[in-house]
Design a protein around this motif. Structure first.
Motif, short mmCIF file in Angstrom:
data_model
loop_
_atom_site.label_atom_id
_atom_site.label_comp_id
_atom_site.label_asym_id
_atom_site.label_seq_id
_atom_site.Cartn_x
_atom_site.Cartn_y
_atom_site.Cartn_z
N LYS A 1 -21.65 41.39 39.56
CA LYS A 1 -21.76 40.04 39.46
C LYS A 1 -20.58 39.49 40.29
CE LYS A 1 -21.88 35.75 37.68
NZ LYS A 1 -23.11 34.94 37.77
N ILE A 2 -20.73 38.46 41.13
CA ILE A 2 -19.80 38.00 41.96
C ILE A 2 -19.41 36.38 41.58
CG2 ILE A 2 -21.34 37.00 43.72
CD1 ILE A 2 -18.90 37.57 45.81
N ASP A 3 -18.16 36.16 41.49
CA ASP A 3 -17.66 34.87 41.14
C ASP A 3 -16.59 34.23 42.24
OD1 ASP A 3 -17.11 32.16 39.67
OD2 ASP A 3 -15.45 33.16 38.79
N LYS A 4 -17.18 33.16 43.19
CA LYS A 4 -16.59 32.87 44.12
C LYS A 4 -16.11 31.41 44.08
CE LYS A 4 -17.25 31.77 49.13
NZ LYS A 4 -17.19 30.18 49.10
N VAL A 5 -14.88 31.00 44.44
CA VAL A 5 -14.14 29.81 44.29
C VAL A 5 -13.25 29.69 45.44
CG1 VAL A 5 -14.04 29.67 41.58
CG2 VAL A 5 -12.20 30.87 43.19
N THR A 6 -13.22 28.08 45.66
CA THR A 6 -12.54 27.78 46.71
C THR A 6 -10.99 27.52 46.30
OG1 THR A 6 -14.27 26.62 47.86
CG2 THR A 6 -12.08 26.00 48.76
N VAL A 7 -10.05 27.77 47.04
CA VAL A 7 -8.51 27.78 46.55
C VAL A 7 -7.77 26.75 47.43
CG1 VAL A 7 -6.57 29.12 45.86
CG2 VAL A 7 -8.77 30.04 45.52
N ASP A 8 -6.96 25.87 47.01
CA ASP A 8 -6.08 25.13 47.91
C ASP A 8 -4.92 24.96 46.97
OD1 ASP A 8 -4.86 23.40 49.33
OD2 ASP A 8 -5.90 21.61 48.65
N ASP A 9 -4.03 26.02 47.11
CA ASP A 9 -2.59 26.05 46.51
C ASP A 9 -3.02 26.32 44.98
OD1 ASP A 9 -0.91 26.00 48.57
OD2 ASP A 9 -0.47 23.99 48.41
N ALA A 10 -2.33 25.38 44.14
CA ALA A 10 -2.74 25.56 42.76
C ALA A 10 -4.12 25.23 42.30
CB ALA A 10 -1.76 24.82 41.75
N ALA A 11 -4.77 24.42 43.29
CA ALA A 11 -6.33 24.00 42.60
C ALA A 11 -7.17 25.20 43.15
CB ALA A 11 -6.41 22.59 43.44
N SER A 12 -8.23 25.35 42.29
CA SER A 12 -9.08 26.16 42.59
C SER A 12 -10.46 25.80 41.89
CB SER A 12 -9.01 27.71 42.36
OG SER A 12 -8.60 27.84 41.09
N VAL B 1 -15.48 40.41 41.79
CA VAL B 1 -16.76 41.09 41.60
C VAL B 1 -16.39 41.91 40.40
CG1 VAL B 1 -18.15 43.02 42.53
CG2 VAL B 1 -17.02 41.26 43.92
N THR B 2 -17.50 41.81 39.48
CA THR B 2 -17.61 42.57 38.19
C THR B 2 -18.69 43.44 37.83
OG1 THR B 2 -18.33 40.54 36.92
CG2 THR B 2 -16.07 41.20 37.02
N ASN C 1 -20.02 27.49 51.33
CA ASN C 1 -20.33 28.86 51.82
C ASN C 1 -20.72 29.77 50.53
OD1 ASN C 1 -17.86 28.76 50.91
ND2 ASN C 1 -16.86 29.92 52.64
N ILE C 2 -21.51 30.67 50.92
CA ILE C 2 -22.17 31.97 49.78
C ILE C 2 -21.36 33.13 49.98
CG2 ILE C 2 -24.07 32.60 49.26
CD1 ILE C 2 -25.60 30.38 49.99
N GLY C 3 -20.86 33.97 48.99
CA GLY C 3 -20.36 35.15 48.68
C GLY C 3 -21.69 35.79 48.45
N THR C 4 -21.46 37.05 48.86
CA THR C 4 -22.68 38.19 48.38
C THR C 4 -21.81 39.37 48.11
OG1 THR C 4 -24.37 37.12 49.75
CG2 THR C 4 -24.53 39.34 48.90
N ALA C 5 -22.16 40.01 46.97
CA ALA C 5 -21.72 41.47 46.63
C ALA C 5 -22.57 42.27 46.26
CB ALA C 5 -20.69 41.28 45.27
N SER C 6 -22.48 43.59 46.76
CA SER C 6 -23.44 44.61 46.47
C SER C 6 -22.70 46.00 46.30
CB SER C 6 -24.18 44.97 47.97
OG SER C 6 -23.73 45.17 48.90
N GLY C 7 -23.22 46.83 45.68
CA GLY C 7 -22.92 48.35 45.43
C GLY C 7 -24.11 49.15 45.09
N GLN D 1 -27.28 43.44 43.68
CA GLN D 1 -26.70 42.46 44.51
C GLN D 1 -26.61 41.15 43.84
OE1 GLN D 1 -27.84 42.05 49.06
NE2 GLN D 1 -28.66 40.04 48.36
N ASP D 2 -25.58 40.43 44.25
CA ASP D 2 -25.39 39.12 43.77
C ASP D 2 -24.70 38.04 44.70
OD1 ASP D 2 -25.83 37.15 41.32
OD2 ASP D 2 -23.54 37.62 40.88
N THR D 3 -25.08 37.03 44.52
CA THR D 3 -24.24 35.71 45.34
C THR D 3 -24.02 34.74 44.65
OG1 THR D 3 -26.60 34.61 45.48
CG2 THR D 3 -26.18 36.17 47.13
N ASP D 4 -22.88 33.89 44.95
CA ASP D 4 -22.31 32.84 44.28
C ASP D 4 -21.86 31.81 45.45
OD1 ASP D 4 -21.66 31.17 42.27
OD2 ASP D 4 -19.51 31.99 42.55
N PRO D 5 -22.33 30.57 45.45
CA PRO D 5 -21.84 29.68 46.26
C PRO D 5 -20.34 28.97 45.91
CG PRO D 5 -23.53 28.68 45.07
CD PRO D 5 -23.44 29.87 44.49
#
Length: 360
Positions: free
Chosen positions: A28-39, A57-58, A118-124, A137-141
């Motif tokens: 599982k992938i969890d993708k977030v955008t980060v701007d200082d304290a905001a995400s 990634v979990t 943008n989309i993040g992809t994790a695989s193992g 594999q998993d993806t998260d935008p």
């Protein structure tokens, strides 16, 4: 079974268990955008600011995974957050994503303008005892909005940007058009004019041109300078003698993004005019005000300003200090040529006036 001669029967038996483990590799992938304290996803970020993306990634399956890889579809370089050469989430530092672990990766960039995703992809991978390999594999935008608070100011004098010639005492109207050419609505538009005297403290605020109680450019009458709208302001005055330049500045309230970063839009523009005297000239004026027609830069301090600049004289008519030997009996150094419409320095126009300097 077996029965002996006495009729006794034995029933021998034996058991042997067999088992397997049903491996269920999941990631599982969890993708977030980060701007200082905001995400998060869909946050607002001021364009041009440095930003980052966090990829967590979990393992949602029941077996440890190896060969963990994280990529981004927009070419963002994704790197693991390391401690001691291992991912910060690899608590037992065995190089495998165990069931209770959460591995962390980071990518960096600069906020653009407008919507971005943008989309993040994790695989193992996991290989069973028979050599069969699964590659979960998993993806998260993740997305953000790149805010670009921006305005322009277009200032004119009697409809002209620069180079207006006008008689002293005539009415002057200055117009100020403030346009939102950014991508977010803005509030509290303020236009300030320096009154032609920067730094003196006599600035004024042009009046808004209203329609129905709102600025005439406020198309939806919501009190906000929306994207694409142009608001209109004006001021009036009376033309002064000489050169006049006034500078205007337009501002709005600051725009603040999700992280609390602020940017205040501002724009400046100037316009000008040259005020000329509309008074009749008496005999002897030109002869006693040579700075009006000698065409020397800076010699324009008399009440008419430069006669050359205003078109009364041409550059061929000024400095009549050399006598032309071809004209016998006439000393050109003592005369001034007025009304030279074709600017050739010759008395060949219907409205030429060749007058002695002593009389001019």
């Amino acid at each position: 079974s077996f029965t002996d001669d006495a009729g006794h029967t034995a029933n021998p038996s034996d058991t042997d268990p067999s088992s397997y483990f049903g491996a269920d590799p999941q990631i599982k992938i969890d993708k977030v955008t980060v701007d200082d304290a905001a995400s998060g996803d869909g946050i607002s970020i001021l364009s041009g600011e440095p930003i980052s993306w966090k990829y967590t990634v979990t393992n949602l399956g029941n077996v440890a995974l190896s060969g963990i890889n994280v990529t981004d579809d927009q070419g963002v370089v994704v790197s693991p957050d390391l401690v001691g050469g291992f991912n910060v989430g690899d608590t037992n530092q065995d190089g495998k994503l165990d069931l209770t672990e959460a591995w962390v990766y980071t990518g960096t960039g600069v906020a653009g303008i407008g919507d971005y995703s943008n989309i993040g992809t994790a695989s193992g991978s996991f290989t069973d005892d028979a050599g069969h390999t699964a590659t979960p594999q998993d993806t998260d935008p993740s997305s953000y909005f790149g805010a670009d608070p921006h305005i322009t100011l277009d200032k004119k004098t009697n409809g002209v940007d620069h180079g207006l010639n006008i008689f002293q005492g005539q009415p002057v109207t200055w117009t100020y058009d403030v346009k939102n050419d950014g991508n977010v609505a803005l509030s509290n538009v303020v236009v300030t004019d320096d009154n032609g005297t920067p730094g003196i403290g006599d600035d004024f605020h042009p009046a808004a041109i209203l329609s129905g109680g709102f600025n005439s450019g406020d198309a939806n009458q919501n009190g906000l300078l929306d994207v694409g709208e142009t608001w209109h302001y004006q001021a009036t005055g009376t033309a002064q003698l000489g050169g006049y330049v006034n500078n205007a500045t337009a501002t709005t309230d600051a725009y603040t993004d999700t992280a609390g970063h602020s940017r205040t839009p501002s724009a400046t523009d100037s316009s000008d005019y040259e005020g000329y005297s509309n008074k009749a000239l008496t005999q002897g004026f030109w002869g006693s005000h040579t700075d009006a027609w000698d065409n020397i830069p800076g010699n324009e301090g008399n009440p008419t300003k430069s006669a050359v600049k205003s078109g009364v004289l041409s550059s061929l008519d000024v400095n009549p200090s050399v006598d032309d030997p071809a004209t016998v009996g006439v000393d050109e150094s003592k005369y001034l040529l007025l009304g030279d419409a074709n600017h050739n320095g010759l008395v060949d126009d219907d409205h030429n006036l060749w007058i002695s300097i002593s009389l001019a």
